[in-house]
Design a protein around this motif. Structure first.
Motif, mmCIF file in Angstrom:
data_model
loop_
_atom_site.group_PDB
_atom_site.id
_atom_site.type_symbol
_atom_site.label_atom_id
_atom_site.label_comp_id
_atom_site.label_asym_id
_atom_site.label_seq_id
_atom_site.Cartn_x
_atom_site.Cartn_y
_atom_site.Cartn_z
ATOM 1 N N GLY A 47 -0.026 2.088 4.817
ATOM 2 C CA GLY A 47 0.918 2.513 6.104
ATOM 3 C C GLY A 47 1.823 1.511 6.271
ATOM 4 O O GLY A 47 1.880 0.483 5.590
ATOM 5 N N SER A 48 2.661 1.750 7.295
ATOM 6 C CA SER A 48 3.680 0.960 7.718
ATOM 7 C C SER A 48 3.720 0.384 9.151
ATOM 8 O O SER A 48 3.103 1.191 10.047
ATOM 9 C CB SER A 48 5.087 1.670 7.317
ATOM 10 O OG SER A 48 5.294 2.158 6.019
ATOM 11 N N ASN A 100 5.777 -2.100 4.822
ATOM 12 C CA ASN A 100 5.405 -1.213 4.045
ATOM 13 C C ASN A 100 4.365 -1.294 3.111
ATOM 14 O O ASN A 100 4.048 -2.516 2.575
ATOM 15 C CB ASN A 100 6.372 -0.383 3.396
ATOM 16 C CG ASN A 100 7.733 0.049 4.280
ATOM 17 O OD1 ASN A 100 7.404 0.467 5.481
ATOM 18 N ND2 ASN A 100 8.761 0.060 3.805
ATOM 19 N N SER A 101 3.547 -0.305 2.774
ATOM 20 C CA SER A 101 2.574 -0.427 1.823
ATOM 21 C C SER A 101 1.457 -1.587 2.242
ATOM 22 O O SER A 101 1.245 -2.422 1.239
ATOM 23 C CB SER A 101 3.069 -0.797 0.296
ATOM 24 O OG SER A 101 4.031 0.443 -0.115
ATOM 25 N N ARG A 138 6.292 -1.767 12.067
ATOM 26 C CA ARG A 138 7.512 -2.763 12.274
ATOM 27 C C ARG A 138 7.362 -3.569 13.289
ATOM 28 O O ARG A 138 6.893 -2.930 14.649
ATOM 29 C CB ARG A 138 8.756 -1.798 12.785
ATOM 30 C CG ARG A 138 9.898 -2.704 12.442
ATOM 31 C CD ARG A 138 11.066 -1.821 12.791
ATOM 32 N NE ARG A 138 11.497 -1.433 14.362
ATOM 33 C CZ ARG A 138 12.603 -1.031 14.676
ATOM 34 N NH1 ARG A 138 13.903 -1.334 13.813
ATOM 35 N NH2 ARG A 138 12.804 -0.852 15.967
ATOM 36 N N ARG A 195 7.933 -5.086 -0.464
ATOM 37 C CA ARG A 195 7.162 -4.297 0.536
ATOM 38 C C ARG A 195 7.785 -4.620 2.062
ATOM 39 O O ARG A 195 7.903 -3.573 2.929
ATOM 40 C CB ARG A 195 5.714 -4.535 0.579
ATOM 41 C CG ARG A 195 5.275 -4.431 -0.872
ATOM 42 C CD ARG A 195 3.439 -4.573 -0.657
ATOM 43 N NE ARG A 195 3.230 -5.849 -0.327
ATOM 44 C CZ ARG A 195 2.290 -5.896 0.739
ATOM 45 N NH1 ARG A 195 1.875 -5.245 1.394
ATOM 46 N NH2 ARG A 195 1.963 -7.469 1.012
ATOM 47 N N PHE A 196 8.133 -5.582 2.433
ATOM 48 C CA PHE A 196 8.526 -6.125 3.605
ATOM 49 C C PHE A 196 9.994 -6.294 3.706
ATOM 50 O O PHE A 196 10.529 -6.723 2.545
ATOM 51 C CB PHE A 196 7.881 -7.338 3.975
ATOM 52 C CG PHE A 196 6.388 -7.199 4.215
ATOM 53 C CD1 PHE A 196 5.591 -6.266 4.048
ATOM 54 C CD2 PHE A 196 5.588 -8.473 5.141
ATOM 55 C CE1 PHE A 196 4.356 -6.121 4.146
ATOM 56 C CE2 PHE A 196 4.204 -8.440 5.199
ATOM 57 C CZ PHE A 196 3.645 -7.345 4.889
ATOM 58 N N THR A 197 10.468 -6.135 4.738
ATOM 59 C CA THR A 197 12.192 -6.323 5.115
ATOM 60 C C THR A 197 12.301 -6.825 6.406
ATOM 61 O O THR A 197 11.748 -6.300 7.297
ATOM 62 C CB THR A 197 12.974 -4.866 4.769
ATOM 63 O OG1 THR A 197 12.628 -4.352 3.817
ATOM 64 C CG2 THR A 197 14.277 -5.060 5.056
ATOM 65 N N GLN A 252 9.932 -5.103 8.806
ATOM 66 C CA GLN A 252 9.657 -3.877 8.616
ATOM 67 C C GLN A 252 8.427 -3.969 7.395
ATOM 68 O O GLN A 252 8.878 -4.622 6.293
ATOM 69 C CB GLN A 252 10.576 -3.024 7.865
ATOM 70 C CG GLN A 252 10.305 -1.531 7.441
ATOM 71 C CD GLN A 252 9.613 -0.679 8.559
ATOM 72 O OE1 GLN A 252 10.267 -0.551 9.551
ATOM 73 N NE2 GLN A 252 8.522 0.224 8.194
#
Length: 120
Positions: A15-16, A82-83, A18, A65-67, A80
């Protein structure tokens, strides 16, 4: 200076989520802003940083995966994620560097930790 983190949550693997860090008392575009994390029994580790120039860097474990990003108008930094995997379960901290000459943790303003739990 206050760094107010939000976005804590429980998500399933894959999942994700933020995270947000709203800053007051500083202007984030003028500073190196970072996200760190610390899991129980483990050392704190740098997750991602964004420089005043906008350049970013990431821990190898989260690359792709991350931003990390920022909204200058809102004076807010985001992460953010993700995964997500259970290994990402941790307390996440937002931090702002005080002075450019040192990356020592004592040279940072710290927000309160926000908990992220990833279930398998």
């Amino acid at each position: 200076v206050q760094l107010q983190a939000s976005g804590r949550g429980l998500v399933q693997a894959g999942g994700s989520l933020r995270l947000s860090c709203a800053a007051s008392g500083i202007i984030i575009i003028l500073r190196k802003m970072s996200w760190y994390r610390q899991a129980p029994g483990k050392q704190r580790e740098l997750v991602a940083s964004i420089m005043s120039s906008g350049s970013t860097n990431y821990a190898d474990s989260v690359k792709g995966r991350f931003t990390i990003s920022r909204d200058n108008a809102k004076n807010t930094v985001y992460l953010q994620m993700n995964s997500l995997t259970p290994e990402d379960t941790s307390l996440y901290y937002c931090a702002a560097r005080r002075h450019s000459y040192s990356d020592d943790p004592d040279n940072y303003f710290w927000g309160q930790g926000t908990k992220v739990t990833v279930s398998s």
